[in-house]
Write a protein that holds these residues in place. Structure first.
Motif, short mmCIF file in Angstrom:
data_model
loop_
_atom_site.label_atom_id
_atom_site.label_comp_id
_atom_site.label_asym_id
_atom_site.label_seq_id
_atom_site.Cartn_x
_atom_site.Cartn_y
_atom_site.Cartn_z
N ILE A 387 0.73 -1.58 0.08
CA ILE A 387 0.46 0.25 0.03
C ILE A 387 1.09 1.21 -0.24
O ILE A 387 0.71 2.13 -0.49
CB ILE A 387 -0.62 0.16 1.40
CG1 ILE A 387 -2.14 -1.04 1.22
CG2 ILE A 387 -1.72 1.06 1.29
CD1 ILE A 387 -2.93 -1.58 1.79
N ASN A 388 2.09 1.51 0.67
CA ASN A 388 3.01 2.31 0.82
C ASN A 388 3.88 2.77 -0.40
O ASN A 388 3.71 3.49 -0.93
CB ASN A 388 3.30 2.18 1.63
CG ASN A 388 3.09 2.45 3.06
OD1 ASN A 388 2.09 3.98 3.27
ND2 ASN A 388 3.56 2.47 4.67
N GLN A 389 3.82 1.73 -0.96
CA GLN A 389 4.17 1.71 -2.12
C GLN A 389 3.08 2.12 -3.22
O GLN A 389 4.15 2.94 -4.32
CB GLN A 389 4.80 0.70 -3.00
CG GLN A 389 5.97 -0.54 -1.78
CD GLN A 389 6.49 -1.49 -2.82
OE1 GLN A 389 5.44 -2.23 -3.56
NE2 GLN A 389 7.45 -1.73 -2.68
N ALA A 390 2.52 2.21 -3.13
CA ALA A 390 0.90 2.78 -3.76
C ALA A 390 1.31 3.67 -3.93
O ALA A 390 1.18 5.19 -4.48
CB ALA A 390 0.17 1.83 -4.06
N ILE A 391 0.44 4.08 -2.31
CA ILE A 391 0.09 5.31 -2.32
C ILE A 391 1.60 5.75 -0.80
O ILE A 391 1.33 5.11 -0.61
CB ILE A 391 -0.81 5.82 -1.69
CG1 ILE A 391 -1.84 5.45 -2.42
CG2 ILE A 391 -1.61 7.04 -0.95
CD1 ILE A 391 -3.06 5.50 -2.13
#
Length: 413
Positions: A387-391
């Protein structure tokens, strides 16, 4: 809203106290059920009174998971008030009392150095008139002390801006305490309130009490039947009229019995009545357990019917989905009451009439209902990375703590 008066509140408490006391007895396993049945005499049934703690298990299974953490966005430093009021005992007492009796009350007074003192008062000793908008009382009444016979020796009538204390001992003068904000110093903490039941609903429901009563009757019948199962009834036919009467206990426990032929050469015939099977009672008890588990959001494993294969944490979560939903609902309703306690305590501490709207950003925080194991932490970690890679920065340490209950080494909260 017009004042109801202390006599009205006394009568209201007396009307509800029977219901509250009965549920506390159910929780303490002290409630005596009415004897019913058409085959077993009452005097026999009294000897085999059964005790089951399913109602206590249904309450504790949820209460033990409701662990209050703190107030977030604490602009008024209300966390400090709770820290000096024995929070480990206070929060557990409030939650347990509210789950048993549908609500509990917190009596707020000034203690040492004028710091707010918080005292939990059970629903059997307090009542009031509730404001359906804020959840605060417009008028309250509590029995603060009772003698050894349960007679009230100290009563308190809570009004906006004033608390009146009444002593049973006429040699002690009644006193009053005034404060400068328009709310009583008695705050309800309510479990699952709604429009029809503004003071909430108990975790010990009528259906739960029925299934426990059904199980207790089943155990009593099984216990009585076991006596005949252990010592089956026997009979002898063909005995001569001149034979000596046989002692019943000797015929039951003796390893060897001797019978001789009579003058006509006839001999007696021995027999035994068919014993009752215990299997139907086991099935009945399991049926009662299944009904109670469905009512409380538990599983049969929780009630002692252990399955062969142990469950993982994820499997336990899945099987306790109804319990998780009940816990979420309890967190919301109880959290609102605890926030009201914080609001009134802050007003008393600062001697200032804050408005309720000033506390809208203060949020009650609870620990996760289910503790995370190694497998859960791995799954959460993989999900957070993706998730943190995407956002970037979407999930931080605070969000992870809310998911897992783990506090990071550098976390301030």
């Amino acid at each position: 809203m017009s004042e109801k008066g202390i006599d009205y509140l006394r009568n209201k408490l007396n009307a509800h106290k029977i219901r509250v006391d009965m549920r506390y007895k159910q929780y303490a396993m002290q409630h005596t059920e009415q004897m019913v049945g058409i085959t077993i005499p009452p005097e026999i049934r009294r000897r085999y009174r059964s005790v089951i703690g399913w109602c206590a298990k249904g309450v504790d299974s949820l209460a033990d998971r409701l662990v209050f953490r703190e107030f977030e966005n604490d602009d008024f430093e209300v966390n400090e008030i709770f820290k000096v009021n024995n929070p480990d005992v206070f929060f557990d007492s409030v939650v347990l009392s509210a789950l048993i009796a549908s609500c509990s009350f917190v009596y707020i007074s000034k203690g040492v150095d004028d710091e707010p003192r918080l005292q939990v008062v059970g629903a059997g000793d307090a009542t009031g008139v509730i404001d359906p908008i804020t959840g605060l009382l417009t008028e309250g009444y509590a029995v603060l002390e009772r003698d050894e016979n349960g007679v009230a020796t100290l009563e308190a009538h809570f009004l906006p801006g004033q608390t009146n204390y009444y002593y049973k001992d006429k040699n002690i003068e009644d006193i009053s305490f005034s404060h400068n904000f328009p709310h009583p110093l008695l705050v309800p903490v309510i479990h699952r309130p709604d429009e029809a039941r503004p003071f909430g609903r108990s975790r010990i429901s009528r259906a739960g009490m029925y299934f426990q009563r059904y199980a207790k009757r089943t155990l009593e019948r099984a216990d009585i039947t076991a006596e005949f199962y252990s010592f089956p009834q026997k009979y002898v036919t063909g005995l001569s009229n001149d034979a000596e009467p046989m002692e019943s206990w000797k015929a039951t426990v003796s390893s060897m019995l001797q019978f001789t032929k009579d003058d006509d050469g006839d001999k007696p015939i021995l027999g035994q009545f068919t014993t009752s099977s215990m299997s139907p009672f086991t099935e009945q008890l399991r049926t009662a357990a299944a009904g109670f588990a469905g009512e409380m959001g538990l599983t049969l494993d929780d009630l002692g019917f252990v399955s062969d294969n142990p469950s993982s944490v994820e499997a336990i979560k899945a099987s306790h989905e109804n319990l998780r939903l009940a816990g979420r609902k309890a967190q919301r309703s109880l959290g609102s009451g605890l926030l009201n306690v914080a609001y009134i305590a802050a007003c008393l501490r600062d001697d200032f009439p804050y408005t309720r709207s000033q506390f809208i950003n203060t949020t009650p925080m609870w620990e996760p209902l289910f503790e995370a194991d190694a497998n859960t932490l791995t799954l959460v970690g993989d999900g957070v990375i993706k998730i943190n890679q995407a956002i970037p920065g979407y999930i931080d340490g605070k969000a992870i703590r809310n998911l897992t209950g783990l506090k990071g080494a550098n976390a301030n909260g």
